[in-house]
Scaffold this motif. Structure first.
Motif, PDB file in Angstrom:
ATOM      1  N   VAL A 102       0.673  -1.732   4.066  1.00 14.37           N
ATOM      2  CA  VAL A 102       0.653  -2.857   3.268  1.00 14.37           C
ATOM      3  C   VAL A 102       0.557  -2.332   1.659  1.00 14.37           C
ATOM      4  CG1 VAL A 102      -0.776  -4.834   2.215  1.00 14.37           C
ATOM      5  CG2 VAL A 102      -0.563  -4.521   4.597  1.00 14.37           C
ATOM      6  N   GLY A 103      -0.060  -1.106   1.461  1.00 16.53           N
ATOM      7  CA  GLY A 103      -0.051  -0.676  -0.022  1.00 16.53           C
ATOM      8  C   GLY A 103       1.325   0.045  -0.196  1.00 16.53           C
ATOM      9  N   PHE A 156      -9.221  -1.773  -5.176  1.00 12.61           N
ATOM     10  CA  PHE A 156      -7.563  -1.325  -4.889  1.00 12.61           C
ATOM     11  C   PHE A 156      -7.280  -0.265  -5.987  1.00 12.61           C
ATOM     12  CE2 PHE A 156      -3.178  -1.808  -5.620  1.00 12.61           C
ATOM     13  CZ  PHE A 156      -2.699  -2.080  -4.214  1.00 12.61           C
ATOM     14  N   MET A 174      -3.792  -1.287   6.477  1.00 13.41           N
ATOM     15  CA  MET A 174      -3.794  -1.358   4.994  1.00 13.41           C
ATOM     16  C   MET A 174      -2.986  -0.307   4.195  1.00 13.41           C
ATOM     17  SD  MET A 174      -5.922  -3.882   5.020  1.00 13.41           S
ATOM     18  CE  MET A 174      -6.318  -3.917   3.320  1.00 13.41           C
ATOM     19  N   GLU A 229      -5.633   0.833   0.751  1.00 14.02           N
ATOM     20  CA  GLU A 229      -4.512   0.069   0.325  1.00 14.02           C
ATOM     21  C   GLU A 229      -3.904   0.629  -0.871  1.00 14.02           C
ATOM     22  OE1 GLU A 229      -3.206  -4.533   0.099  1.00 14.02           O
ATOM     23  OE2 GLU A 229      -4.973  -4.247   0.461  1.00 14.02           O
ATOM     24  N   GLY A 275       2.956  -6.336   2.242  1.00 17.90           N
ATOM     25  CA  GLY A 275       2.586  -5.928   1.057  1.00 17.90           C
ATOM     26  C   GLY A 275       3.277  -6.266  -0.222  1.00 17.90           C
ATOM     27  N   HIS A 286      -6.818   3.664   8.702  1.00 13.81           N
ATOM     28  CA  HIS A 286      -6.703   2.630   7.915  1.00 13.81           C
ATOM     29  C   HIS A 286      -5.179   2.231   7.697  1.00 13.81           C
ATOM     30  CE1 HIS A 286     -10.689   2.313   6.198  1.00 13.81           C
ATOM     31  NE2 HIS A 286     -10.696   3.465   6.345  1.00 13.81           N
TER      32      HIS A 286
END
Length: 339
Positions: free
Chosen positions: A115-116, A45, A112, A78, A146, A109
């Protein structure tokens, strides 16, 4: 911007790898293998985050992200989502990094990445949030997932052990406040998988400590994590399924989203496929097909219940029909308890 200035920006903005250490965070360490897995997730991450804050344009970050192993690439995307959202929200420069990122490889993606973005919102002053824009009106609720994950991961005592819930959460400004709470809880549940060190019984014990009307969304978040991140044996997945009990429908739906994120990004790995098969009753590719077939079409969020929640409930109905009444009751619990 010169490479020296980019490297400086990376060093200033990127947290140290030690911040992902289970020992530093005080998380449960079930086995050396599970601890190593979760710490690797955290490091990947942060690597994606660093690629985003250092690059000149998103395409540069994508080149580096695509070199990472399938199992961990989504976590790096993410992190990149957080990095680009931080750049959008900070003063100076342009404020369309997230938008440009999801128009490229980041779009594969997008679950993700969004969420990031929620991680970034947890760190940016709230008056900067309007600059952190997400264009997909259906998937924007993932941003709150997130946010919830970040708060539970870094403020574990407050958000997990003390079951804290924020009052009058202000984002999105045009969305129902009761549903924001639910999405944040899904992120908290996902973080619990890390806090518990992938121990299914410990996750269950932590969820049990929360008010009952929050259990469904917390189990949903944990179900997504066990499918996407893993760290368990087949027997432990079965144990998790049994412990979820009446919340199996929410778990199955979240597992479907997890495996869909992997299928759409081309990063489906054996563990995620196995977890999906156990938790949803069908192989990963088939679960992803259920998600795609159930996806709402525009216009979104014109009714009292957001389209995103209608989508989740529709998936749950198809995968675990025997728990249909439970799904509906859980879906309305937060609504009935509006602040």
């Amino acid at each position: 911007m010169t490479s020296a200035l980019r490297s400086l920006r990376r060093r200033i903005l990127t947290p140290a790898d030690s911040q992902t250490s289970s020992a530093v965070r005080g998380f449960n360490e079930k086995t050396p293998e599970s601890t190593e897995l979760l710490e690797t997730v955290g490091k990947m991450f942060l690597r994606g985050y660093a690629y985003a804050v250092e690059c000149g344009v998103p395409a540069e970050a994508e080149e580096n992200l695509e070199q990472l192993p399938d199992r961990f690439r989504g976590f790096a995307y993410e992190g990149a989502g957080m990095g680009f959202a931080m750049r959008d929200g900070l003063p100076g420069g342009r404020h369309d990094f997230v938008e440009r990122f999801v128009q490229g490889r980041g779009g594969d993606h997008i679950y993700m990445v969004y969420v990031g973005v929620g991680w970034a919102m947890a760190r940016l002053p709230r008056f900067r949030w309007p600059l952190v824009d997400v264009k997909d009106p259906l998937l924007r609720w993932l941003v709150l997932d997130g946010y919830g994950f970040h708060q539970a991961y870094f403020k574990t005592k407050k958000y997990v052990h003390q079951q804290y819930r924020e009052a009058a959460f202000p984002w999105p400004s045009d969305g129902p406040r009761w549903y924001a709470d639910r999405c944040i809880d899904q992120g908290i549940g996902r973080a619990m998988w890390f806090v518990a060190g992938t121990d299914p019984d410990l996750v269950g014990d932590m969820i049990d400590a929360f008010p009952e009307d929050r259990h469904g969304d917390l189990w949903s978040g944990a179900g997504l994590a066990i499918t996407y991140a893993g760290g368990v044996t087949e027997q432990e997945i079965l144990q998790f399924k049994e412990r979820a009990g009446v919340h199996l429908a929410q778990v199955a739906q979240a597992s479907t989203f997890a495996v869909t994120a992997r299928v759409e990004s081309g990063t489906l790995v054996p563990h995620s496929d196995l977890a999906a098969k156990i938790l949803t009753g069908v192989p990963g590719q088939q679960a992803a097909a259920v998600s795609a077939a159930s996806r709402p079409t525009p216009p979104y969020d014109k009714e009292e219940v957001p389209s995103y929640e209608v989508w989740r409930t529709t998936i749950a109905r198809q995968l675990v029909p025997v728990d249909l009444d439970t799904v509906e009751e859980s879906g309305q619990a937060g609504k009935g308890g509006q602040r």
